[in-house]
Design a protein around this motif. Structure first.
Motif, PDB file in Angstrom:
ATOM      1  N   LEU A  36      10.984  -3.255  25.339  1.00  0.00           N
ATOM      2  CA  LEU A  36      10.143  -2.226  24.730  1.00  0.00           C
ATOM      3  C   LEU A  36       9.924  -2.435  23.234  1.00  0.00           C
ATOM      4  O   LEU A  36       9.223  -1.641  22.605  1.00  0.00           O
ATOM      5  CB  LEU A  36      10.763  -0.849  24.956  1.00  0.00           C
ATOM      6  N   THR A  37      10.497  -3.508  22.660  1.00  0.00           N
ATOM      7  CA  THR A  37      10.395  -3.686  21.215  1.00  0.00           C
ATOM      8  C   THR A  37       8.971  -3.965  20.775  1.00  0.00           C
ATOM      9  O   THR A  37       8.430  -3.334  19.861  1.00  0.00           O
ATOM     10  CB  THR A  37      11.316  -4.816  20.744  1.00  0.00           C
ATOM     11  N   ILE A  38       8.322  -4.937  21.437  1.00  0.00           N
ATOM     12  CA  ILE A  38       6.956  -5.321  21.030  1.00  0.00           C
ATOM     13  C   ILE A  38       5.968  -4.187  21.250  1.00  0.00           C
ATOM     14  O   ILE A  38       5.149  -3.906  20.363  1.00  0.00           O
ATOM     15  CB  ILE A  38       6.531  -6.608  21.758  1.00  0.00           C
ATOM     16  N   PRO A  39       5.955  -3.479  22.390  1.00  0.00           N
ATOM     17  CA  PRO A  39       5.035  -2.336  22.507  1.00  0.00           C
ATOM     18  C   PRO A  39       5.263  -1.281  21.437  1.00  0.00           C
ATOM     19  O   PRO A  39       4.303  -0.724  20.889  1.00  0.00           O
ATOM     20  CB  PRO A  39       5.326  -1.795  23.912  1.00  0.00           C
ATOM     21  N   LEU A  40       6.537  -1.017  21.103  1.00  0.00           N
ATOM     22  CA  LEU A  40       6.810  -0.029  20.076  1.00  0.00           C
ATOM     23  C   LEU A  40       6.328  -0.504  18.704  1.00  0.00           C
ATOM     24  O   LEU A  40       5.779   0.278  17.913  1.00  0.00           O
ATOM     25  CB  LEU A  40       8.299   0.286  20.030  1.00  0.00           C
ATOM     26  N   LEU A  41       6.535  -1.810  18.424  1.00  0.00           N
ATOM     27  CA  LEU A  41       6.042  -2.349  17.164  1.00  0.00           C
ATOM     28  C   LEU A  41       4.519  -2.263  17.084  1.00  0.00           C
ATOM     29  O   LEU A  41       3.950  -1.927  16.045  1.00  0.00           O
ATOM     30  CB  LEU A  41       6.499  -3.800  16.992  1.00  0.00           C
ATOM     31  N   PHE A  42       3.863  -2.577  18.181  1.00  0.00           N
ATOM     32  CA  PHE A  42       2.400  -2.501  18.183  1.00  0.00           C
ATOM     33  C   PHE A  42       1.922  -1.065  18.004  1.00  0.00           C
ATOM     34  O   PHE A  42       0.968  -0.796  17.264  1.00  0.00           O
ATOM     35  CB  PHE A  42       1.867  -3.079  19.496  1.00  0.00           C
ATOM     36  N   LEU A  43       2.582  -0.127  18.648  1.00  0.00           N
ATOM     37  CA  LEU A  43       2.223   1.276  18.471  1.00  0.00           C
ATOM     38  C   LEU A  43       2.441   1.716  17.032  1.00  0.00           C
ATOM     39  O   LEU A  43       1.650   2.485  16.476  1.00  0.00           O
ATOM     40  CB  LEU A  43       3.035   2.145  19.433  1.00  0.00           C
ATOM     41  N   LEU A  44       3.525   1.218  16.413  1.00  0.00           N
ATOM     42  CA  LEU A  44       3.804   1.577  15.030  1.00  0.00           C
ATOM     43  C   LEU A  44       2.722   1.043  14.096  1.00  0.00           C
ATOM     44  O   LEU A  44       2.221   1.761  13.221  1.00  0.00           O
ATOM     45  CB  LEU A  44       5.173   1.043  14.622  1.00  0.00           C
ATOM     46  N   VAL A  45       2.340  -0.233  14.303  1.00  0.00           N
ATOM     47  CA  VAL A  45       1.284  -0.815  13.461  1.00  0.00           C
ATOM     48  C   VAL A  45      -0.037  -0.085  13.670  1.00  0.00           C
ATOM     49  O   VAL A  45      -0.771   0.218  12.719  1.00  0.00           O
ATOM     50  CB  VAL A  45       1.146  -2.323  13.761  1.00  0.00           C
ATOM     51  N   SER A  46      -0.372   0.221  14.923  1.00  0.00           N
ATOM     52  CA  SER A  46      -1.608   0.948  15.209  1.00  0.00           C
ATOM     53  C   SER A  46      -1.588   2.336  14.584  1.00  0.00           C
ATOM     54  O   SER A  46      -2.595   2.801  14.046  1.00  0.00           O
ATOM     55  CB  SER A  46      -1.816   1.059  16.724  1.00  0.00           C
ATOM     56  N   ALA A  47      -0.431   3.002  14.645  1.00  0.00           N
ATOM     57  CA  ALA A  47      -0.330   4.335  14.051  1.00  0.00           C
ATOM     58  C   ALA A  47      -0.510   4.273  12.540  1.00  0.00           C
ATOM     59  O   ALA A  47      -1.223   5.092  11.947  1.00  0.00           O
ATOM     60  CB  ALA A  47       1.025   4.960  14.396  1.00  0.00           C
ATOM     61  N   LEU A  48       0.123   3.262  11.893  1.00  0.00           N
ATOM     62  CA  LEU A  48      -0.037   3.131  10.445  1.00  0.00           C
ATOM     63  C   LEU A  48      -1.483   2.823  10.073  1.00  0.00           C
ATOM     64  O   LEU A  48      -2.022   3.371   9.101  1.00  0.00           O
ATOM     65  CB  LEU A  48       0.894   2.037   9.915  1.00  0.00           C
ATOM     66  N   ALA A  49      -2.128   1.942  10.861  1.00  0.00           N
ATOM     67  CA  ALA A  49      -3.532   1.619  10.584  1.00  0.00           C
ATOM     68  C   ALA A  49      -4.418   2.844  10.781  1.00  0.00           C
ATOM     69  O   ALA A  49      -5.350   3.091  10.002  1.00  0.00           O
ATOM     70  CB  ALA A  49      -3.986   0.473  11.483  1.00  0.00           C
ATOM     71  N   SER A  50      -4.149   3.618  11.819  1.00  0.00           N
ATOM     72  CA  SER A  50      -4.950   4.821  12.066  1.00  0.00           C
ATOM     73  C   SER A  50      -4.734   5.862  10.979  1.00  0.00           C
ATOM     74  O   SER A  50      -5.683   6.537  10.561  1.00  0.00           O
ATOM     75  CB  SER A  50      -4.589   5.410  13.437  1.00  0.00           C
ATOM     76  N   ILE A  51      -3.487   5.984  10.509  1.00  0.00           N
ATOM     77  CA  ILE A  51      -3.220   6.917   9.416  1.00  0.00           C
ATOM     78  C   ILE A  51      -3.966   6.491   8.155  1.00  0.00           C
ATOM     79  O   ILE A  51      -4.539   7.315   7.431  1.00  0.00           O
ATOM     80  CB  ILE A  51      -1.704   7.016   9.158  1.00  0.00           C
ATOM     81  N   GLY A  52      -3.984   5.169   7.892  1.00  0.00           N
ATOM     82  CA  GLY A  52      -4.727   4.683   6.736  1.00  0.00           C
ATOM     83  C   GLY A  52      -6.204   4.993   6.832  1.00  0.00           C
ATOM     84  O   GLY A  52      -6.838   5.409   5.853  1.00  0.00           O
ATOM     85  N   LEU A  53      -6.781   4.795   8.032  1.00  0.00           N
ATOM     86  CA  LEU A  53      -8.196   5.112   8.219  1.00  0.00           C
ATOM     87  C   LEU A  53      -8.447   6.605   8.054  1.00  0.00           C
ATOM     88  O   LEU A  53      -9.426   7.024   7.417  1.00  0.00           O
ATOM     89  CB  LEU A  53      -8.645   4.648   9.610  1.00  0.00           C
ATOM     90  N   ALA A  54      -7.543   7.416   8.625  1.00  0.00           N
ATOM     91  CA  ALA A  54      -7.718   8.870   8.517  1.00  0.00           C
ATOM     92  C   ALA A  54      -7.629   9.330   7.064  1.00  0.00           C
ATOM     93  O   ALA A  54      -8.398  10.192   6.630  1.00  0.00           O
ATOM     94  CB  ALA A  54      -6.665   9.584   9.362  1.00  0.00           C
ATOM     95  N   LEU A  55      -6.726   8.717   6.299  1.00  0.00           N
ATOM     96  CA  LEU A  55      -6.580   9.118   4.895  1.00  0.00           C
ATOM     97  C   LEU A  55      -7.800   8.739   4.077  1.00  0.00           C
ATOM     98  O   LEU A  55      -8.191   9.471   3.152  1.00  0.00           O
ATOM     99  CB  LEU A  55      -5.325   8.485   4.290  1.00  0.00           C
ATOM    100  N   THR A  56      -8.416   7.590   4.396  1.00  0.00           N
ATOM    101  CA  THR A  56      -9.621   7.201   3.656  1.00  0.00           C
ATOM    102  C   THR A  56     -10.772   8.171   3.893  1.00  0.00           C
ATOM    103  O   THR A  56     -11.716   8.216   3.099  1.00  0.00           O
ATOM    104  CB  THR A  56     -10.061   5.796   4.067  1.00  0.00           C
ATOM    105  N   ILE A  57     -10.696   8.938   4.976  1.00  0.00           N
ATOM    106  CA  ILE A  57     -11.756   9.910   5.267  1.00  0.00           C
ATOM    107  C   ILE A  57     -11.356  11.303   4.790  1.00  0.00           C
ATOM    108  O   ILE A  57     -12.137  12.008   4.145  1.00  0.00           O
ATOM    109  CB  ILE A  57     -12.064   9.927   6.770  1.00  0.00           C
ATOM    110  N   THR A  58     -10.120  11.711   5.103  1.00  0.00           N
ATOM    111  CA  THR A  58      -9.716  13.087   4.806  1.00  0.00           C
ATOM    112  C   THR A  58      -9.383  13.297   3.337  1.00  0.00           C
ATOM    113  O   THR A  58      -9.587  14.399   2.810  1.00  0.00           O
ATOM    114  CB  THR A  58      -8.496  13.468   5.660  1.00  0.00           C
ATOM    115  N   ARG A  59      -8.861  12.269   2.647  1.00  0.00           N
ATOM    116  CA  ARG A  59      -8.473  12.460   1.252  1.00  0.00           C
ATOM    117  C   ARG A  59      -9.674  12.800   0.368  1.00  0.00           C
ATOM    118  O   ARG A  59      -9.610  13.779  -0.401  1.00  0.00           O
ATOM    119  CB  ARG A  59      -7.755  11.213   0.740  1.00  0.00           C
ATOM    120  N   PRO A  60     -10.782  12.040   0.423  1.00  0.00           N
ATOM    121  CA  PRO A  60     -11.935  12.459  -0.407  1.00  0.00           C
ATOM    122  C   PRO A  60     -12.537  13.778   0.038  1.00  0.00           C
ATOM    123  O   PRO A  60     -13.029  14.541  -0.799  1.00  0.00           O
ATOM    124  CB  PRO A  60     -12.924  11.298  -0.239  1.00  0.00           C
TER     125      PRO A  60
END
Length: 463
Positions: free
Chosen positions: A163-187
C-alpha cells in the motif's frame, strides 16, 4: 493576415483542463508502474542448463533418509534454497509453511501435470519442478523454491509494502490538488476581503496581487479595481457637487435675502428686479442639475424633429450676443445657408449654448469666438473656437465628466457647477454623436480652445 499569438495558459479554463489531464496521465502511469511491480506476471519456462542435473544429484542424496519427518528437517535448514514436499496422492503440501503469504497453491497442481521439470516464476519466488522421488516406497514430489531475481527497475518498488506506492501517489495528488485550489481560492479570498473593506467605506481598497494575473481571475481583479476607482471618483464628484452647489446656491440666496431686507426698509419695489435675477439663477442651476440627472439615468426621451441647424445657431448666437458684447467679444458664424437634420431641438440647443457660453466665459475681452459648421459624408461637425488660455492636455477629456472643473477657484470667471459640458456630452451621446476638445496652438503656444460636436446628418436615429 497575421494572427496574434494567444497564450492559452492565461485562461483559467485551460489551466483546469490541463491540470485534469495531467493528473489523469499521472494516474495511468502510476497504475502501469504498479502493474509492472505487483501484478501477477507468472511465467513458466524450461529449466536452465545444469539445473536439472544438479537437482537430480540433490534428490539422490535425499533418498537415504528413513522417514518423511527427517527429510523435512533436512530440507528446511536453508533459508534461501528450500524444497517443497508434496504428497502426489492427496496433493497436500507437507511443508506449506515455507510458502510466501498469499501464494496460490493451485499453481503446484498445474506444475504437476508437466512430465519434465519446469521453472516457475511467480511474484517474488521461483519454483523448479516437479521432481519425483520415492522414500521407503512412498512416492513424493519435490519443488525447489528460491527467491526470484529482482527485475530491473523494480528493486525499490518490490521491497516496499503493497500500500506504500498508492498512498504516496494519493499524497502527491492531494498536494497538487491543494496547490491548484489555493491558486484559485486565495485571490478570490483576497478579492472578497478587499470588496468588504471597500463596502465598509475604505475607498482606497484595491486588489494588487490578483490583478497581476493573466487569467480570468486577473481580469476580475482589474475589473474590481476599475469599478472601485470609478465609484471613488463618482463619490468625490458628488462631494464636490454638494460643496459647489451649496456655495453657488448660498450666494444668490444671500443676495436675495439682502434684496428683501432692503425692500422692506426702502419700499417702492426698487429691489424686486435684483431679487428676480437671483431667483432666476437658482432656478437655472436646479434645472441644470435635473437635466443632467435625467440624461445620465437614461430617462430623457428625445423629441426628434427636422430642424435647420444653421437657423438654430443664429438664434443661439443672437441670445448670447448681449453677454459677449459686455466683454467686447465678437461671435462669428461660418455655416452653410441651410443644414437639416433630425434632432431634439431643445436638447441640441442646450448643448450648443453650453459650449458657446463656456467660450464666452473663458475668452478675454475683445477676442473673437468662431462657430463653424461643416457637413461631410453624412456627418455634421460643429466647432466652437475661442482665444482663451486653453486647458492642460490632461484635462481635455475630463472636462466632459460631470462636476469637473479645471480650476477649483470659486471666482466669477471660473464659477459654475461643472455640468454644462457634461450635459453637452450626454446630448451628443443621445444623438449618436460625440464631443471632443483640443487646444489651438499658435507659434508653439496655446492660443485658445476648440470644442467640436459631431453627429449624424439627415438620418433616422436608433432609439
Amino acid at each position: 493576415m497575421q494572427l496574434n499569438w494567444v497564450n492559452p495558459w492565461r485562461f483559467l479554463a485551460f489551466r483546469l483542463f490541463s491540470w485534469f489531464w495531467l493528473v489523469l496521465l499521472l494516474t495511468i502511469a502510476a497504475a502501469w508502474v504498479l502493474a509492472k511491480a505487483f501484478l501477477d506476471d507468472t511465467v513458466i519456462r524450461r529449466l536452465p542448463p545444469g539445473v536439472h542435473e544438479h537437482a537430480e544429484r540433490m534428490l539422490h542424496s535425499l533418498q537415504r533418509f528413513d522417514s518423511v519427518e527427517d527429510l523435512l528437517q533436512r530440507l528446511n535448514r536453508r533459508e534461501n534454497n528450500r524444497w517443497l514436499l508434496v504428497d502426489p496422492v492427496s496433493q497436500r503440501i507437507l511443508n506449506a509453511h515455507i510458502l510466501p503469504r498469499g501464494f496460490d497453491q493451485s499453481w503446484l497442481t498445474e506444475l504437476s501435470q508437466f512430465e519434465k521439470p519446469r521453472l516457475f516464476l511467480h511474484r517474488h519466488i521461483s519454483l523448479a519442478g516437479p521432481f519425483f522421488v520415492r522414500l521407503n516406497g512412498q512416492p513424493l514430489v519435490l519443488y525447489q523454491q528460491q527467491p526470484r531475481p529482482d527485475r530491473p527497475g523494480m528493486l525499490g518498488l518490490a521491497q516496499l509494502p503493497e500500500l506504500t506506492i498508492p498512498l504516496l501517489f494519493l499524497l502527491v495528488s492531494a498536494l497538487a490538488s491543494i496547490g491548484l485550489a489555493l491558486t484559485i481560492t486565495r485571490p478570490l479570498r483576497q478579492l472578497q476581503q478587499q470588496s468588504l473593506q471597500f463596502a465598509s467605506g475604505d475607498l482606497t481598497s484595491r486588489v494588487q496581487q490578483a490583478a497581476a494575473r493573466n487569467d480570468e481571475i486577473g481580469e476580475l481583479a482589474r475589473g474590481f479595481n476599475t469599478m472601485a476607482s470609478q465609484i471613488g471618483a463618482l463619490l468625490q464628484n458628488q462631494q464636490r457637487l454638494l460643496r459647489d452647489i451649496s456655495h453657488e446656491l448660498r450666494s444668490p440666496l444671500t443676495r436675495a435675502q439682502l434684496a428683501i431686507a432692503l425692500e422692506q426698509r426702502q419700499g417702492g419695489g426698487s429691489q424686486l428686479p435684483r431679487l428676480s435675477q437671483e431667483l432666476d439663477k437658482i432656478d437655472s442651476m436646479l434645472d441644470e442639475l435635473l437635466t443632467f440627472s435625467r440624461l445620465d439615468a437614461g430617462q430623457y426621451q428625445l423629441q426628434l424633429q427636422d430642424l435647420d441647424l444653421t437657423e438654430l445657431l443664429e438664434e443661439i448666437i443672437q441670445v448670447n450676443q448681449l453677454e459677449a458684447s459686455q466683454k467686447q467679444q465678437q461671435i462669428q458664424l461660418n455655416a452653410p445657408p441651410q443644414c437639416w437634420l433630425q434632432a431634439d431641438s431643445r436638447l441640441l440647443a442646450r448643448a450648443v449654448e453650453n459650449v458657446l457660453r463656456n467660450a464666452i466665459k473663458y475668452s478675454p475681452a475683445g477676442s473673437i469666438i468662431t462657430v463653424r459648421l461643416q457637413a461631410d459624408a453624412g456627418q455634421l461637425q460643429l466647432c466652437v473656437s475661442d482665444q482663451g488660455p486653453g486647458i492642460p492636455d490632461s484635462a481635455l477629456q475630463a472636462i466632459f465628466e460631470p462636476f469637473y472643473r479645471v480650476s477649483d477657484a470659486r471666482t466669477a470667471g471660473a464659477g459654475g457647477t461643472g455640468l454644462g459640458l457634461a450635459i453637452a456630452a450626454q446630448a451628443m451621446k443621445q444623438h449618436q454623436g460625440q464631443i471632443t476638445a483640443q487646444n489651438i496652438y499658435q507659434a508653439d503656444q496655446v492660443g485658445g480652445l476648440q470644442i467640436c460636436l459631431q453627429m449624424p446628418a439627415q438620418q433616422e436615429l436608433n432609439l
